[in-house]
Design an enzyme around this catalytic site. Structure first.
Site, PDB file in Angstrom:
ATOM      1  N   LYS A 119     -10.386 -56.145  80.879  1.00 35.43           N
ATOM      2  CA  LYS A 119      -9.744 -56.970  79.860  1.00 35.43           C
ATOM      3  C   LYS A 119      -8.625 -57.781  80.481  1.00 35.43           C
ATOM      4  CE  LYS A 119     -10.124 -52.900  76.914  1.00 35.43           C
ATOM      5  NZ  LYS A 119      -9.956 -51.956  78.048  1.00 35.43           N
TER       6      LYS A 119
ATOM      7  N   VAL B 154      -3.932 -54.488  82.861  1.00 36.43           N
ATOM      8  CA  VAL B 154      -2.586 -53.939  82.663  1.00 36.43           C
ATOM      9  C   VAL B 154      -2.541 -52.414  82.757  1.00 36.43           C
ATOM     10  CG1 VAL B 154      -1.729 -55.876  81.303  1.00 36.43           C
ATOM     11  CG2 VAL B 154      -2.906 -53.979  80.147  1.00 36.43           C
ATOM     12  N   TYR B 155      -3.667 -51.760  82.891  1.00 34.26           N
ATOM     13  CA  TYR B 155      -3.652 -50.303  83.007  1.00 34.26           C
ATOM     14  C   TYR B 155      -3.008 -49.928  84.349  1.00 34.26           C
ATOM     15  CZ  TYR B 155      -6.977 -49.998  79.077  1.00 34.26           C
ATOM     16  OH  TYR B 155      -7.588 -50.076  77.850  1.00 34.26           O
ATOM     17  N   GLY B 156      -1.860 -49.283  84.255  1.00 37.37           N
ATOM     18  CA  GLY B 156      -1.146 -48.931  85.484  1.00 37.37           C
ATOM     19  C   GLY B 156      -0.727 -50.150  86.275  1.00 37.37           C
TER      20      GLY B 156
END
Length: 326
Positions: free
Chosen positions: A79, A51-53
């Protein structure tokens, strides 16, 4: 850089990790500089998440692997489990997790990750189903080791104990990633004791108190800082109160006495806490990262550690302490 085992496993990682939370908003050239500085300093552990960016951080890291740093030289951790759904923030179902892992591998351009972590506990999914996804990921070769993130004490203990109950079949929990710093010592109540007892390594996130422990906010909020941006200001705000200011002042005083920086003092403190394997450090540019990595040669004197422990001590009462002393 010194290497440490992650928990009671054979996986060795650099005792400082590189975080990629902001890589979704980072230019490729800047990310390349960060990764190169980290690798040249002996760093191996690179932490990201699907989900990062919105996946951009993994995609960017994937483009840099091999072109800049050999895949074999990195321990890549990612993750899965966080979802952009206001009705359900976390999805720990087996179907979602395994599909998310496949998508992560595609973005990273690799056939496996070294450490795959459940991003958060999902109360809507039986924990044994979530953990089975970890077993499948490891047994299929898509992940070498498995961990969790943002699990409270009882959740971590339940997950780790469940995995240990059938050795050789279930994959033991290697690590847990939690926020931990002089400004946030909540993990010391139950998470850290459970991790130490069960042989789970702690990977502290935000070890610099979301940047506050560097001292940059002591007198004002820099316009180019996280606290000065509309997007990240709410992330920093909880650590800009009077209690945090007293701790930051103590860190600055210790740094003056040691002829070093507040950043190095705060990072050395958390790096060398019992049960800690590797703090995950984020940086805006290569200069910031180099300053953090220079902590490798610093070990805090015992009297400095005790003073910082005292000034930042959280309130731990029943049932965390022996009830007979209350």
């Amino acid at each position: 850089m010194e290497q440490r085992h992650l928990g009671r496993t054979g996986l060795r990682v650099s005792r400082i990790g590189l975080g990629t939370l902001t890589w979704g908003h980072t230019e490729e050239s800047d990310a390349a500089d960060l990764l190169k500085v980290f690798w040249e300093a002996g760093g191996t552990l690179v932490d990201t998440a699907d989900v990062y960016g919105d996946g951009e951080a993994e995609y960017l890291l994937g483009r840099l692997i091999e072109r800049l740093v050999p895949r074999r030289d990195l321990v890549i951790a990612t993750k899965a489990g966080s979802v952009p759904d206001p009705e359900r923030r976390f999805d720990g179902s087996r179907g979602h997790l395994l599909a998310a892992l496949d998508a992560s591998l595609a973005r990273l351009g690799t056939d496996h990750v070294d450490l795959w972590q459940v991003h958060a506990f999902d109360p809507g999914t039986p924990i044994e189903e979530t953990l089975q996804a970890l077993d499948i990921a490891v047994s299929s070769g898509r992940a070498r080791y498995a961990g969790v993130s943002n699990f409270c004490g009882w959740q971590l203990a339940k997950a780790a104990t469940w995995q240990l109950a059938v050795p050789g079949v279930r994959t033991r929990i290697a690590g847990t990633q939690m926020e931990y710093s002089l400004l946030q010592r909540g993990v010391e109540r139950e998470v850290l004791p459970a991790a130490i007892d069960l042989g789970v390594g702690l990977l502290p996130a935000s070890p610099l108190g979301r940047g506050v422990l560097t001292g940059k906010y002591r007198h004002a909020t820099p316009a180019d800082s996280r606290g000065g941006s509309d997007h990240m200001a709410p992330f920093v705000a909880p650590y800009l109160d009077d209690a945090a200011a007293r701790i930051v002042d103590a860190v600055a005083t210790a740094a003056d006495g040691l002829a070093t920086s507040p950043l190095q003092v705060a990072l050395a403190w958390v790096r060398d806490r019992p049960g800690v394997t590797a703090p995950i450090v984020g940086a805006r540019n290569a200069q910031q990262l180099a300053a953090a990595l220079s902590v490798e040669s610093l070990s805090l004197p015992d009297e400095i550690c005790r003073a910082l422990d005292d000034v930042s001590a959280p309130v731990h009462r029943y049932p965390d302490h022996d009830w007979s002393t209350l």
